[in-house]
Write a protein that holds these residues in place. Structure first.
Motif, PDB file in Angstrom:
ATOM      1  N   LEU A  96     -58.678  39.667  73.363  1.00 38.38           N
ATOM      2  CA  LEU A  96     -57.678  38.599  73.457  1.00 38.38           C
ATOM      3  C   LEU A  96     -58.335  37.353  74.042  1.00 38.38           C
ATOM      4  O   LEU A  96     -58.783  37.368  75.195  1.00 38.38           O
ATOM      5  CB  LEU A  96     -56.525  39.076  74.363  1.00 38.38           C
ATOM      6  CG  LEU A  96     -55.375  38.125  74.607  1.00 38.38           C
ATOM      7  CD1 LEU A  96     -54.582  37.887  73.317  1.00 38.38           C
ATOM      8  CD2 LEU A  96     -54.441  38.692  75.677  1.00 38.38           C
ATOM      9  N   HIS A  97     -58.383  36.284  73.281  1.00 35.03           N
ATOM     10  CA  HIS A  97     -58.990  35.038  73.767  1.00 35.03           C
ATOM     11  C   HIS A  97     -58.100  34.418  74.841  1.00 35.03           C
ATOM     12  O   HIS A  97     -56.873  34.462  74.734  1.00 35.03           O
ATOM     13  CB  HIS A  97     -59.181  34.068  72.601  1.00 35.03           C
ATOM     14  CG  HIS A  97     -60.039  32.897  72.952  1.00 35.03           C
ATOM     15  ND1 HIS A  97     -59.553  31.793  73.620  1.00 35.03           N
ATOM     16  CD2 HIS A  97     -61.360  32.666  72.759  1.00 35.03           C
ATOM     17  CE1 HIS A  97     -60.541  30.919  73.807  1.00 35.03           C
ATOM     18  NE2 HIS A  97     -61.643  31.434  73.294  1.00 35.03           N
ATOM     19  N   GLU A  98     -58.739  33.809  75.847  1.00 32.74           N
ATOM     20  CA  GLU A  98     -57.952  33.260  76.965  1.00 32.74           C
ATOM     21  C   GLU A  98     -56.981  32.166  76.516  1.00 32.74           C
ATOM     22  O   GLU A  98     -55.954  31.945  77.152  1.00 32.74           O
ATOM     23  CB  GLU A  98     -58.896  32.732  78.070  1.00 32.74           C
ATOM     24  CG  GLU A  98     -59.845  31.657  77.592  1.00 32.74           C
ATOM     25  CD  GLU A  98     -60.955  31.362  78.598  1.00 32.74           C
ATOM     26  OE1 GLU A  98     -61.120  32.156  79.542  1.00 32.74           O
ATOM     27  OE2 GLU A  98     -61.645  30.345  78.409  1.00 32.74           O
ATOM     28  N   ASP A  99     -57.254  31.498  75.415  1.00 35.71           N
ATOM     29  CA  ASP A  99     -56.348  30.447  74.940  1.00 35.71           C
ATOM     30  C   ASP A  99     -54.997  31.002  74.490  1.00 35.71           C
ATOM     31  O   ASP A  99     -54.060  30.244  74.268  1.00 35.71           O
ATOM     32  CB  ASP A  99     -56.968  29.689  73.754  1.00 35.71           C
ATOM     33  CG  ASP A  99     -58.049  28.726  74.209  1.00 35.71           C
ATOM     34  OD1 ASP A  99     -58.370  28.739  75.408  1.00 35.71           O
ATOM     35  OD2 ASP A  99     -58.556  27.966  73.352  1.00 35.71           O
ATOM     36  N   ILE A 117     -66.879  34.457  71.360  1.00 36.58           N
ATOM     37  CA  ILE A 117     -66.594  35.814  70.877  1.00 36.58           C
ATOM     38  C   ILE A 117     -67.221  36.833  71.817  1.00 36.58           C
ATOM     39  O   ILE A 117     -66.633  37.874  72.114  1.00 36.58           O
ATOM     40  CB  ILE A 117     -67.085  35.995  69.427  1.00 36.58           C
ATOM     41  CG1 ILE A 117     -66.200  35.160  68.503  1.00 36.58           C
ATOM     42  CG2 ILE A 117     -67.087  37.453  68.998  1.00 36.58           C
ATOM     43  CD1 ILE A 117     -66.524  35.268  67.040  1.00 36.58           C
ATOM     44  N   SER A 118     -68.412  36.506  72.335  1.00 36.96           N
ATOM     45  CA  SER A 118     -69.082  37.426  73.259  1.00 36.96           C
ATOM     46  C   SER A 118     -68.221  37.640  74.504  1.00 36.96           C
ATOM     47  O   SER A 118     -68.054  38.759  74.979  1.00 36.96           O
ATOM     48  CB  SER A 118     -70.465  36.872  73.608  1.00 36.96           C
ATOM     49  OG  SER A 118     -70.599  36.616  74.963  1.00 36.96           O
ATOM     50  N   LYS A 119     -67.598  36.559  74.997  1.00 37.74           N
ATOM     51  CA  LYS A 119     -66.749  36.653  76.187  1.00 37.74           C
ATOM     52  C   LYS A 119     -65.493  37.477  75.880  1.00 37.74           C
ATOM     53  O   LYS A 119     -65.084  38.350  76.641  1.00 37.74           O
ATOM     54  CB  LYS A 119     -66.350  35.235  76.620  1.00 37.74           C
ATOM     55  CG  LYS A 119     -66.147  35.094  78.101  1.00 37.74           C
ATOM     56  CD  LYS A 119     -66.187  33.644  78.510  1.00 37.74           C
ATOM     57  CE  LYS A 119     -64.794  33.186  78.896  1.00 37.74           C
ATOM     58  NZ  LYS A 119     -64.641  31.763  79.010  1.00 37.74           N
ATOM     59  N   THR A 120     -64.909  37.199  74.729  1.00 38.34           N
ATOM     60  CA  THR A 120     -63.646  37.874  74.377  1.00 38.34           C
ATOM     61  C   THR A 120     -63.876  39.362  74.103  1.00 38.34           C
ATOM     62  O   THR A 120     -63.065  40.203  74.468  1.00 38.34           O
ATOM     63  CB  THR A 120     -63.026  37.189  73.138  1.00 38.34           C
ATOM     64  OG1 THR A 120     -62.947  35.793  73.408  1.00 38.34           O
ATOM     65  CG2 THR A 120     -61.638  37.697  72.852  1.00 38.34           C
ATOM     66  N   ARG A 121     -64.998  39.675  73.444  1.00 33.26           N
ATOM     67  CA  ARG A 121     -65.270  41.092  73.118  1.00 33.26           C
ATOM     68  C   ARG A 121     -66.008  41.819  74.230  1.00 33.26           C
ATOM     69  O   ARG A 121     -66.219  43.024  74.161  1.00 33.26           O
ATOM     70  CB  ARG A 121     -66.091  41.187  71.833  1.00 33.26           C
ATOM     71  CG  ARG A 121     -65.343  40.714  70.595  1.00 33.26           C
ATOM     72  CD  ARG A 121     -65.904  41.300  69.320  1.00 33.26           C
ATOM     73  NE  ARG A 121     -65.090  40.877  68.192  1.00 33.26           N
ATOM     74  CZ  ARG A 121     -64.919  41.569  67.075  1.00 33.26           C
ATOM     75  NH1 ARG A 121     -65.523  42.717  66.914  1.00 33.26           N
ATOM     76  NH2 ARG A 121     -64.163  41.117  66.104  1.00 33.26           N
ATOM     77  N   MET A 122     -66.511  41.040  75.182  1.00 32.22           N
ATOM     78  CA  MET A 122     -67.287  41.587  76.302  1.00 32.22           C
ATOM     79  C   MET A 122     -68.565  42.261  75.810  1.00 32.22           C
ATOM     80  O   MET A 122     -68.858  43.421  76.146  1.00 32.22           O
ATOM     81  CB  MET A 122     -66.437  42.546  77.132  1.00 32.22           C
ATOM     82  CG  MET A 122     -65.204  41.848  77.691  1.00 32.22           C
ATOM     83  SD  MET A 122     -64.328  42.728  78.995  1.00 32.22           S
ATOM     84  CE  MET A 122     -64.173  44.342  78.407  1.00 32.22           C
TER      85      MET A 122
END
Ligand code: SF4
Ligand code: SF4
Length: 502
Positions: A204-207, A262-267
């Protein structure tokens, strides 16, 4: 190796009309149009995404199928021959996007809806209230009340429910497979229309933080972005076991698409391939599935319904029964015409079964076992129009899921090149210059218009059926009739042939 494949499409430029504005050149993300003193087409690159023709101010562009005749051959069709040529050149699996385009029967188009005449009055939806609201989640066996007539209250403890103002939900499409702007458009439209969008397996993207009450968060085999915060920031949680377009296989988002966001959202680290294994490596039985369902329920304090999504396969009814018995509140079944960002063509086109048959089989099985009320049924995988929604609900679904239709509403031309990452419409791409082509506000408006239009049409059909609430239609197979279907198919669908009365 030099390609022996002829161009699939021909781009015709009308040079008398062309005013050399170069909009077509700028808009083509597949390098099929160039400018060398005049606009010229590289036909082999054209995928028929129609971006150039849509934006040409002079209507100077037409795109046609390359009118190449092949020697007749029902067995060795042009498509089969083209695929052999492709593989003789590449030595690889043929990748493709979107849903199965092969001419298998579309059972929706062989079912007709009843209407009231003389003895049972129809209802005018313009004059009388017409209810499209429905609730997803397990329903109780019976309702118990306490108190007296002046002060009555519900004694039965209800399982968590999610209200849908319209029985149409946006399908799971991950951030990565589609752009953030497409995700934003879906989230905004879901909120405005009182329905749900689904993160897919990409986190889930922070936006999207402001939309979490309208978001289904998915837990898939890669477990990308899954934390307790992620699970709790949702309307409901979906465990993805399978997908209609590619039953039995995993997914692969190539590393070049895994940028910072995407890297942040998918970890996962930037630039690494995001591989979703074919199975969940901790689920090999219904008991294992049940453990995950209850782990999610514990994590979300039993406040969120848990859905399990499976592809429609041969044994779908028994599998769905196991899923319900494992504790799922919703079973989502995805038919073999469901879309995808990328799948091997051999899987997309040859594996799975049609959603119409799967739905009828699952609803029958759950009723026979007396557990139909323990879970809602969501269906997707070729819901193309409001009539399909009505037929699906009459066959036994609680609500439908739309993926490809929602992408088309946002501009998708079903060119099937999603896996290239070059989507000219800013949908299935992560390239910033392409992503910005999709304005999330405009995308949301278009999605809301589509759902509003379908909602009106569903109300019209309900009125003609003499029904004023979509929930009254659920499982009313007697209001459907088949045309051009074998007796066996009619039996599976649980409907009579047209011409047979009550
Ligand atoms: S967009 Fe149309 S008018 Fe403009 S250069 Fe291309 S073909 Fe010519
Ligand atoms: S999302 Fe884009 S690339 Fe995929 S089929 Fe639609 S227009 Fe083509």
């Amino acid at each position: 190796m030099e390609s022996q494949l002829p161009a699939e499409f021909i781009v015709n430029i009308n040079h008398e009309r062309c005013r050399k504005c170069k909009r077509c050149v700028i808009n083509c993300s597949f390098s099929a149009i160039e400018f060398k003193d005049k606009v010229t087409a590289n036909n082999r690159q054209c995928v028929a995404c129609h971006r150039c023709a849509t934006f040409c101010p002079e209507n100077a562009i037409t795109i046609i199928h390359n009118p190449l005749d092949y020697k007749d051959g029902y067995n060795w069709s042009p498509e089969i021959r083209k695929n052999i040529l492709k593989q003789a050149e590449s030595g690889g699996i043929i990748l493709t996007g979107m849903g199965n385009p092969r001419p298998y029967p579309i059972y929706w188009d062989h079912m007709l809806i009843d209407a009231c005449q003389v003895t049972n009055p129809s209802i005018d939806p313009l004059r009388e209230p017409m209810e499209l609201r429905t609730y997803l989640g397990a329903k109780p066996e019976a309702l118990e009340f306490e108190g007296d007539i002046d002060n009555i209250s519900l004694k039965t403890e209800l399982a968590p429910q999610v209200k849908l103002d319209i029985p149409i939900v946006f399908a799971a499409m991950s951030y990565g497979a589609i752009s953030l702007n497409a995700h934003k458009a879906l989230a905004m439209a879901a909120k405005r229309m009182g329905t749900l969008m689904n993160t897919g397996e990409g986190g889930l993207h922070e936006d999207l933080a402001g939309y979490t009450d309208r978001i289904i968060v998915q837990v898939a085999s890669g477990r990308f972005g899954v934390t307790s915060k992620y699970l709790n920031n949702s309307a409901l949680v979906e465990i993805k076991i399978g997908q209609g377009a590619k039953p039995g296989i995993g997914g692969h988002l190539p590393g070049e698409k895994v940028g910072e966001d995407i890297s942040k959202t998918r970890m996962i680290p930037v630039g690494t391939d995001a591989l979703s294994p074919a199975p969940h490596h901790d689920i090999y039985s219904i008991e294992d599935l049940s453990q995950l369902i209850y782990a999610i329920k514990e994590t979300t304090d039993y406040k969120k319904p848990v859905s399990v999504k499976i592809a429609a396969v041969h044994n779908v009814a028994a599998i769905a029964s196991g899923i319900v018995r494992a504790g799922a509140d919703i079973v989502m079944i995805d038919g073999f015409r469901g879309g995808t960002g990328a799948a091997p063509m051999v899987i997309r086109d040859h594996v799975g079964i049609p959603i119409e048959l799967a739905l009828a089989a699952v609803d029958d099985r759950l009723r026979q076992e007396g557990i139909r009320n323990r879970a809602s049924i969501l269906v997707g995988g070729s819901i193309r129009q409001s009539a399909d929604v009505v037929k699906a609900i009459a066959l036994g679904a609680d609500a439908c899921v739309i993926g490809t239709a929602s992408l088309i509403a946002m501009g998708c031309r079903v060119c099937q090149k999603c896996y290239t990452g070059n989507c000219a419409w800013g949908i299935a791409t992560q390239k910033p210059e392409l992503v910005r082509r999709l304005n999330p506000e405009v995308g949301a408006d278009r999605l809301c218009n589509l759902l509003t239009a379908w909602g009106h049409e569903i109300q019209e059909v309900l009125g003609s059926l003499g029904i004023n609430a979509i929930e009254s239609l659920r499982g009313s197979r007697e209001r459907l009739r088949g045309v051009g279907l074998s007796q066996e198919t009619l039996d599976i669908l649980g409907i009579k042939h047209a011409g047979i009365g009550q």
